[in-house]
Write a protein that holds these residues in place. Structure first.
Motif: not given
Length: 253
Positions: A178-203
């Motif tokens: 994601s190029l944007l911030n991800v809500h904690d609730t979304t992160r919690a749901k992702a963790k339940e399914r072992n989905i990795r969330i990458e919040r990126i900022s280009v360098k």
């Protein structure tokens, strides 16, 4: 604070070198997005750049098209490759495939051998298909979540509830970039399914710029320029950006 010179992306010819610079010579054609997220001072005839944040421009395109590549191209590359680890044979969903980042991400994902599905508005469907997308979803008529739950990677560029909705199409153990911030609730749901969330900022990234240049010269990547304006029409260019054109808007000197 003002006054300052706007602009991040640059492409041009080296006019002078610092005392310790050995990677380039006067006359080299280079491109990059130096000092990001600070302004690079690109809305100008001359710009200074750290040597390790620029690279040799692709030979097969002009400066206008090369200037359209660094920020959006690095965002797509770092998201898909460095953070997402996209591999040949994987399935990728790229939101907003006609956007500045999206249209490059579609091409990069295809160049890496992925099966690519992308979303777009009705007037941009054909453009996204022309980039090589295997499937294009008209988001005004079809819910992208109907595409199933077997995607390995989703590139989320829009915001709102798209991150959480995107979990529905990811396989367990997949990656949401994601190029944007991800809500904690979304992160919690992702963790339940072992989905990795990458919040990126280009360098700034010389190595990745060189990779992008290689793809361009191999005819696997083409930055789309919606319109070029002369530098003295920078105000008009900014206004044109507000119309949400397909691709990038550039200033020429």
């Amino acid at each position: 604070e003002p006054p300052f010179i706007l602009g991040w992306d640059i492409s041009g010819t080296v006019q002078a070198l610092g005392a310790d610079v050995t990677a380039f010579k006067v006359g080299d054609e280079v491109f990059g997005m130096p000092r990001f997220p600070k302004q690079a001072g690109a809305y100008a005839e001359l710009a200074a750049a750290p040597a390790d944040e620029i690279a040799i421009k692709p030979e097969s395109i002009d400066h206008a098209h090369a200037a359209a590549l660094p920020l959006a191209g690095l965002t797509a590359w770092q998201g898909l490759v460095r953070h997402g680890g996209l591999q040949a044979g994987e399935r990728a969903l790229i939101h907003a495939g006609a956007g500045g980042v999206g249209h490059l991400a579609v091409q990069i994902a295809k160049a890496r051998g992925a099966y690519v599905v992308s979303t777009a508005s009705p007037d941009k469907l054909d453009f996204v298909r022309s980039l090589g997308a295997d499937e294009v979803v008209d988001y005004t008529k079809q819910d992208f979540t109907a595409k199933g739950g077997d995607f390995d990677l989703v590139l989320e560029t829009i915001g709102g509830d798209h991150a959480e909705e995107s979990l529905k199409v990811l396989r367990d153990g997949g990656v949401l970039v994601s190029l944007l911030n991800v809500h904690d609730t979304t992160r919690a749901k992702a963790k339940e399914r072992n989905i990795r969330i990458e919040r990126i900022s280009v360098k700034p990234d010389r190595e990745a710029l060189a990779e992008l240049a290689s793809l361009v010269d191999a005819k696997k990547l083409s930055p789309h320029v919606a319109k070029a304006f002369p530098l003295e029409q920078a105000g008009e260019a900014q206004a044109f950006l507000a119309t949400r054109p397909i691709g990038k808007v550039v200033l020429t000197v």
